[in-house]
Write a protein that holds these residues in place. Structure first.
Motif, PDB file in Angstrom:
ATOM      1  N   ARG A 235      -9.580  -6.350  -9.198  1.00 12.98           N
ATOM      2  CA  ARG A 235      -9.739  -4.951  -8.559  1.00 12.98           C
ATOM      3  C   ARG A 235      -8.494  -4.717  -7.553  1.00 12.98           C
ATOM      4  NH1 ARG A 235     -15.308  -6.254  -5.849  1.00 12.98           N
ATOM      5  NH2 ARG A 235     -13.915  -7.864  -5.286  1.00 12.98           N
ATOM      6  N   LYS A 236      -8.231  -5.756  -6.710  1.00 10.09           N
ATOM      7  CA  LYS A 236      -7.515  -5.430  -5.441  1.00 10.09           C
ATOM      8  C   LYS A 236      -6.711  -6.542  -4.977  1.00 10.09           C
ATOM      9  CE  LYS A 236     -11.397  -5.662  -2.997  1.00 10.09           C
ATOM     10  NZ  LYS A 236     -12.759  -5.225  -2.126  1.00 10.09           N
TER      11      LYS A 236
ATOM     12  N   CYS B 101      -5.764  -3.989 -10.533  1.00 10.68           N
ATOM     13  CA  CYS B 101      -5.753  -2.732  -9.807  1.00 10.68           C
ATOM     14  C   CYS B 101      -5.416  -1.487 -10.725  1.00 10.68           C
ATOM     15  CB  CYS B 101      -4.710  -2.704  -8.670  1.00 10.68           C
ATOM     16  SG  CYS B 101      -4.704  -1.605  -7.156  1.00 10.68           S
TER      17      CYS B 101
ATOM     18  N   HIS C 285       0.748  -1.206  -0.194  1.00 13.36           N
ATOM     19  CA  HIS C 285      -0.067  -0.134   0.071  1.00 13.36           C
ATOM     20  C   HIS C 285       0.969   1.128   0.095  1.00 13.36           C
ATOM     21  CE1 HIS C 285      -3.344  -2.767   0.306  1.00 13.36           C
ATOM     22  NE2 HIS C 285      -2.912  -3.268   1.272  1.00 13.36           N
TER      23      HIS C 285
ATOM     24  N   TRP D  57      -9.215  -0.959  -9.665  1.00 14.34           N
ATOM     25  CA  TRP D  57      -9.525  -0.140  -8.439  1.00 14.34           C
ATOM     26  C   TRP D  57     -10.396   0.738  -8.734  1.00 14.34           C
ATOM     27  CZ3 TRP D  57      -8.411  -1.200  -3.654  1.00 14.34           C
ATOM     28  CH2 TRP D  57      -8.360  -0.248  -2.703  1.00 14.34           C
TER      29      TRP D  57
END
Length: 178
Positions: free
Chosen positions: A161-162, A112, A52, A132
């Motif tokens: 997505r993630k 993402c 992150h 994302w």
């Protein structure tokens, strides 16, 4: 029966700012299935991965983008990470590298923020995909149908997505390579 990739070379295109889990988990899935993942980057040396917003580990680059030939790879994986996606989409060589996988009809897996590169390459119009959530307007403006799902397969394109979606993403990428 588990997918066996029999030494197929799979390009992972990433640079500083790559989301570490989005690089490492699909890499392990491909390696565990007998594939040969290779880290392609904008320059040689090492790249800095992130968890992150926190620094993660560094990864050694296998091949500089100038020395990478898309014809040598069975598929492409574009991991995410905000900085990674932005740096890669800003590099004309990287955009051309990505576009060549679509031109040749090879599988491409994107998770993402890696999807920004697809928009820059002009390959999303008419496709259904995910990313994302903050990229959905970018995709819609580029002519794609954006959906909020764990994994989306549109032809040879696999998107997620993630990091939470990584098990489904990795499985779908392996299925495309089977």
């Amino acid at each position: 029966m588990a997918t066996q990739l029999n030494g197929a070379r799979i390009a992972f295109l990433a640079t500083d700012g790559v989301e570490q889990a989005e690089l490492d988990q699909p890499w392990a899935a491909i390696s565990d299935s007998g594939g040969q993942p290779e880290l392609i980057s904008l320059s040689g040396g090492k790249i800095q991965a992130f968890n992150h917003l926190d620094h993660g580990d560094t990864r050694s680059v296998d091949r500089d983008l100038d020395a990478a030939n898309p014809d040598d790879y069975a598929a492409l994986v574009l991991p995410g990470g905000v900085a990674n996606g932005d740096f890669v989409r800003a590099d004309e060589r990287a955009v051309s590298f990505v576009k060549s996988f679509f031109t040749s009809g090879k599988p491409v897996g994107v998770i993402c923020h890696g999807g920004w590169v697809l928009i820059e390459a002009g390959v999303v119009e008419g496709r259904t995909l995910t990313s994302w959530p903050s990229l959905q307007t970018d995709f819609r403006n580029a002519g794609a149908e954006w959906v909020d799902r764990e994994v989306v397969v549109d032809g040879k394109l696999v998107t997620s997505r993630k990091p939470d979606d990584l098990p489904a993403f990795s499985a779908a990428v392996l299925e495309q390579l089977a």
